[in-house]
Design a protein around this motif. Structure first.
Motif, PDB file in Angstrom:
ATOM      1  N   GLU A   1       1.062   4.007  -2.946  1.00  0.00           N
ATOM      2  CA  GLU A   1       0.846   5.413  -2.605  1.00  0.00           C
ATOM      3  C   GLU A   1       1.991   6.281  -3.124  1.00  0.00           C
ATOM      4  O   GLU A   1       1.765   7.355  -3.696  1.00  0.00           O
ATOM      5  CB  GLU A   1       0.729   5.536  -1.083  1.00  0.00           C
ATOM      6  CG  GLU A   1       0.461   6.943  -0.582  1.00  0.00           C
ATOM      7  CD  GLU A   1       0.401   7.006   0.924  1.00  0.00           C
ATOM      8  OE1 GLU A   1       0.643   8.087   1.481  1.00  0.00           O
ATOM      9  OE2 GLU A   1       0.119   5.955   1.553  1.00  0.00           O
ATOM     10  N   ASP A   2       3.226   5.822  -2.945  1.00  0.00           N
ATOM     11  CA  ASP A   2       4.388   6.551  -3.468  1.00  0.00           C
ATOM     12  C   ASP A   2       4.349   6.615  -4.988  1.00  0.00           C
ATOM     13  O   ASP A   2       4.710   7.645  -5.590  1.00  0.00           O
ATOM     14  CB  ASP A   2       5.685   5.883  -3.005  1.00  0.00           C
ATOM     15  CG  ASP A   2       5.866   5.959  -1.498  1.00  0.00           C
ATOM     16  OD1 ASP A   2       5.223   6.818  -0.864  1.00  0.00           O
ATOM     17  OD2 ASP A   2       6.641   5.148  -0.945  1.00  0.00           O
TER      18      ASP A   2
ATOM     19  N   CYS B   1       0.836  -1.208   0.000  1.00  0.00           N
ATOM     20  CA  CYS B   1       0.000   0.000   0.000  1.00  0.00           C
ATOM     21  C   CYS B   1       0.867   1.252   0.000  1.00  0.00           C
ATOM     22  O   CYS B   1       0.575   2.228  -0.707  1.00  0.00           O
ATOM     23  CB  CYS B   1      -0.931   0.000   1.210  1.00  0.00           C
ATOM     24  SG  CYS B   1      -2.229  -1.262   1.159  1.00  0.00           S
ATOM     25  N   GLN B   2       1.933   1.219   0.785  1.00  0.00           N
ATOM     26  CA  GLN B   2       2.842   2.354   0.841  1.00  0.00           C
ATOM     27  C   GLN B   2       3.526   2.578  -0.509  1.00  0.00           C
ATOM     28  O   GLN B   2       3.648   3.718  -0.983  1.00  0.00           O
ATOM     29  CB  GLN B   2       3.901   2.122   1.918  1.00  0.00           C
ATOM     30  CG  GLN B   2       4.910   3.261   2.072  1.00  0.00           C
ATOM     31  CD  GLN B   2       4.267   4.520   2.599  1.00  0.00           C
ATOM     32  OE1 GLN B   2       3.647   4.506   3.658  1.00  0.00           O
ATOM     33  NE2 GLN B   2       4.414   5.619   1.859  1.00  0.00           N
TER      34      GLN B   2
ATOM     35  N   GLU C   1      -4.279   9.002  -3.956  1.00  0.00           N
ATOM     36  CA  GLU C   1      -3.228   8.962  -2.937  1.00  0.00           C
ATOM     37  C   GLU C   1      -3.820   9.091  -1.531  1.00  0.00           C
ATOM     38  O   GLU C   1      -3.487   8.315  -0.638  1.00  0.00           O
ATOM     39  CB  GLU C   1      -2.217  10.084  -3.186  1.00  0.00           C
ATOM     40  CG  GLU C   1      -0.989   9.951  -2.303  1.00  0.00           C
ATOM     41  CD  GLU C   1      -0.353  11.292  -1.985  1.00  0.00           C
ATOM     42  OE1 GLU C   1       0.773  11.278  -1.484  1.00  0.00           O
ATOM     43  OE2 GLU C   1      -0.995  12.328  -2.204  1.00  0.00           O
ATOM     44  N   GLN C   2      -4.703  10.063  -1.335  1.00  0.00           N
ATOM     45  CA  GLN C   2      -5.319  10.246  -0.030  1.00  0.00           C
ATOM     46  C   GLN C   2      -6.167   9.044   0.353  1.00  0.00           C
ATOM     47  O   GLN C   2      -6.179   8.609   1.521  1.00  0.00           O
ATOM     48  CB  GLN C   2      -6.175  11.519  -0.042  1.00  0.00           C
ATOM     49  CG  GLN C   2      -6.754  11.901   1.308  1.00  0.00           C
ATOM     50  CD  GLN C   2      -5.694  12.238   2.324  1.00  0.00           C
ATOM     51  OE1 GLN C   2      -4.686  12.868   1.989  1.00  0.00           O
ATOM     52  NE2 GLN C   2      -5.878  11.820   3.558  1.00  0.00           N
TER      53      GLN C   2
ATOM     54  N   ARG D   1      -3.866   6.225   1.431  1.00  0.00           N
ATOM     55  CA  ARG D   1      -3.294   6.510   2.745  1.00  0.00           C
ATOM     56  C   ARG D   1      -4.305   6.216   3.851  1.00  0.00           C
ATOM     57  O   ARG D   1      -3.972   5.604   4.871  1.00  0.00           O
ATOM     58  CB  ARG D   1      -2.849   7.965   2.820  1.00  0.00           C
ATOM     59  CG  ARG D   1      -2.185   8.312   4.166  1.00  0.00           C
ATOM     60  CD  ARG D   1      -1.830   9.782   4.283  1.00  0.00           C
ATOM     61  NE  ARG D   1      -0.936  10.191   3.227  1.00  0.00           N
ATOM     62  CZ  ARG D   1      -1.240  11.023   2.243  1.00  0.00           C
ATOM     63  NH1 ARG D   1      -2.473  11.530   2.166  1.00  0.00           N
ATOM     64  NH2 ARG D   1      -0.363  11.365   1.336  1.00  0.00           N
ATOM     65  N   ASN D   2      -5.542   6.653   3.660  1.00  0.00           N
ATOM     66  CA  ASN D   2      -6.568   6.398   4.679  1.00  0.00           C
ATOM     67  C   ASN D   2      -6.811   4.905   4.852  1.00  0.00           C
ATOM     68  O   ASN D   2      -6.969   4.419   5.988  1.00  0.00           O
ATOM     69  CB  ASN D   2      -7.868   7.100   4.289  1.00  0.00           C
ATOM     70  CG  ASN D   2      -7.736   8.616   4.308  1.00  0.00           C
ATOM     71  OD1 ASN D   2      -6.856   9.159   4.987  1.00  0.00           O
ATOM     72  ND2 ASN D   2      -8.597   9.293   3.582  1.00  0.00           N
TER      73      ASN D   2
ATOM     74  N   ARG E   1      -4.702   2.466   4.244  1.00  0.00           N
ATOM     75  CA  ARG E   1      -3.524   1.855   4.872  1.00  0.00           C
ATOM     76  C   ARG E   1      -3.535   2.110   6.382  1.00  0.00           C
ATOM     77  O   ARG E   1      -3.245   1.208   7.177  1.00  0.00           O
ATOM     78  CB  ARG E   1      -2.255   2.439   4.248  1.00  0.00           C
ATOM     79  CG  ARG E   1      -0.967   1.956   4.883  1.00  0.00           C
ATOM     80  CD  ARG E   1       0.224   2.425   4.072  1.00  0.00           C
ATOM     81  NE  ARG E   1       0.232   3.850   3.893  1.00  0.00           N
ATOM     82  CZ  ARG E   1       0.699   4.724   4.805  1.00  0.00           C
ATOM     83  NH1 ARG E   1       1.157   4.288   5.971  1.00  0.00           N
ATOM     84  NH2 ARG E   1       0.703   6.023   4.549  1.00  0.00           N
ATOM     85  N   GLU E   2      -3.878   3.324   6.791  1.00  0.00           N
ATOM     86  CA  GLU E   2      -3.918   3.633   8.223  1.00  0.00           C
ATOM     87  C   GLU E   2      -5.039   2.871   8.929  1.00  0.00           C
ATOM     88  O   GLU E   2      -4.877   2.426  10.070  1.00  0.00           O
ATOM     89  CB  GLU E   2      -4.084   5.135   8.405  1.00  0.00           C
ATOM     90  CG  GLU E   2      -2.867   5.938   7.935  1.00  0.00           C
ATOM     91  CD  GLU E   2      -3.111   7.436   8.014  1.00  0.00           C
ATOM     92  OE1 GLU E   2      -4.276   7.829   8.291  1.00  0.00           O
ATOM     93  OE2 GLU E   2      -2.150   8.200   7.797  1.00  0.00           O
TER      94      GLU E   2
ATOM     95  N   ARG F   1       1.891   9.263  -6.045  1.00  0.00           N
ATOM     96  CA  ARG F   1       2.423  10.603  -5.804  1.00  0.00           C
ATOM     97  C   ARG F   1       3.496  10.974  -6.837  1.00  0.00           C
ATOM     98  O   ARG F   1       3.515  12.101  -7.353  1.00  0.00           O
ATOM     99  CB  ARG F   1       2.996  10.690  -4.393  1.00  0.00           C
ATOM    100  CG  ARG F   1       3.524  12.079  -4.032  1.00  0.00           C
ATOM    101  CD  ARG F   1       3.828  12.216  -2.557  1.00  0.00           C
ATOM    102  NE  ARG F   1       4.739  11.199  -2.091  1.00  0.00           N
ATOM    103  CZ  ARG F   1       4.384  10.142  -1.340  1.00  0.00           C
ATOM    104  NH1 ARG F   1       3.114   9.978  -1.008  1.00  0.00           N
ATOM    105  NH2 ARG F   1       5.275   9.258  -0.942  1.00  0.00           N
TER     106      ARG F   1
END
Length: 337
Positions: A36-37, A32-33, A99-100, A103-104, A106-107, A40
């Motif tokens: 996300e990268d 996921c990270q 991206e957002q 991130r949500n 993944r958190e 971006r």
């Protein structure tokens, strides 16, 4: 739901199965990270490219062009700027919608995973403590049983030998049996505690497997859909760019060579007539047409006329034209002797 039992191991204290699951969860988090990268960086590339296209359109020259080619050139510059705006819009869309969102997600998964991990780790620690206690109490119980056996053997030998220490041996045997009973009770309690801890750990581990599988299914589904959105966004951006290029093509279809050539001629022409033809001019004919005769003189002072100039070895004189009356005057003093 896929049934799996990675926690079933030979050793009661082994955690290899749980470690495998946790490692898979960490790998999923890293994926996921990484995605996300990736989003971006793609957004950054689109934004830089879009700004570069807009700057290119603004700094483009060719302002001296005329006609339909100028119109096409202006359209190309304008549509290039629009193309840059499309790429910048895609960059904003990737940041805001993907991206957002990643991130949500993944958190959220991280929080759920941590709660499950902490619960299992807590049950593992309790199971480990109970196992260590059980191991010690079992050793103590076995030692007390061994002592009772030794005390009974010693008492049997003293009875057969009529030993005076028989009473002491009986007392020692009694104390050994009491110790065995206490050790046995403690050992049995530890076995029950260990079994209870094992059952709790097994239930927690089973629940962990189910929770982790749900998280993994959610992660794979989410990433697949996110990648689908990414693909559709890129595809739609290509469609918009092609529409812009179509506007360029339409403008170029109206660009004609003849009209631009005629426009240039009409704007820059310097006249309607060509220069006069260059003719040969005979020097003597020119002088004859421009001759000037002094009053009272019959001499041709403007130069010879064709057919009137004679030249010999002895003399060279100018003959008057035909029909000119003779005056009887001597030859011109300018004649050669």
């Amino acid at each position: 739901m896929i049934t799996c039992h990675p926690h079933r191991e030979q050793s009661l204290t082994a955690t290899a199965g749980f470690d495998v699951l946790c490692r898979r969860m960490r790998d999923g988090k890293q994926m996921c990270q990484d995605f996300e990268d990736f989003i971006r960086q793609r957004a950054d590339a689109e934004e830089k490219y879009g700004k570069a296209l807009m700057k290119l359109a603004e700094s483009a020259k060719g302002r001296e062009e005329i006609g339909t080619l100028k119109e096409s050139w202006d359209v190309i510059k304008t549509e290039t700027e629009n193309m840059g705006k499309v790429h910048i819009s895609l960059a904003q869309q990737l940041i805001e919608e993907l991206e957002q969102c990643v991130r949500n997600f993944r958190e959220m998964q991280r929080d759920k995973r941590k709660r499950v991990e902490e619960t299992v780790k807590r049950s593992q620690r309790n199971k480990k403590n109970c196992f260590d206690t059980n191991f010690k109490l079992k050793k103590s119980y076995e030692q007390r049983c061994h002592e009772v056996g030794m005390a009974e053997d010693a008492l049997k030998r003293s009875v057969s030998l009529a030993s005076k220490d028989e009473e002491k041996l009986r007392t020692k045997l009694g104390r050994a049996k009491t110790a065995v009973e206490q050790a046995d009770t403690a050992y049995q309690n530890s076995v029950r505690s260990l079994e209870e801890a094992r059952v709790v750990w097994e239930n927690e581990m089973e629940q962990c497997c189910k929770s982790f599988q749900i998280l993994e299914e959610e992660r794979i589904t989410f990433l697949r859909n996110a990648m689908w959105v990414y693909t559709n966004s890129s595809s739609l951006n290509c469609v918009k760019v092609d529409e812009i290029c179509e506007e360029m093509r339409k403008s170029l279809e109206h660009c004609t060579v003849d009209s631009d050539i005629h426009l240039f001629v009409s704007m820059k022409q310097t006249g309607h007539e060509r220069p006069a033809r260059i003719e040969y001019e005979n020097y003597y004919m020119t002088q004859s047409s421009q001759k000037v005769i002094s009053p009272g003189s019959n001499f041709n002072i403007s130069g010879p006329v064709p057919g009137t100039f004679q030249h010999t070895k002895d003399t060279a004189m100018v003959q008057p034209p035909a029909g000119t009356p003779k005056t009887g005057k001597p030859p011109s003093p300018h004649a050669a002797p």
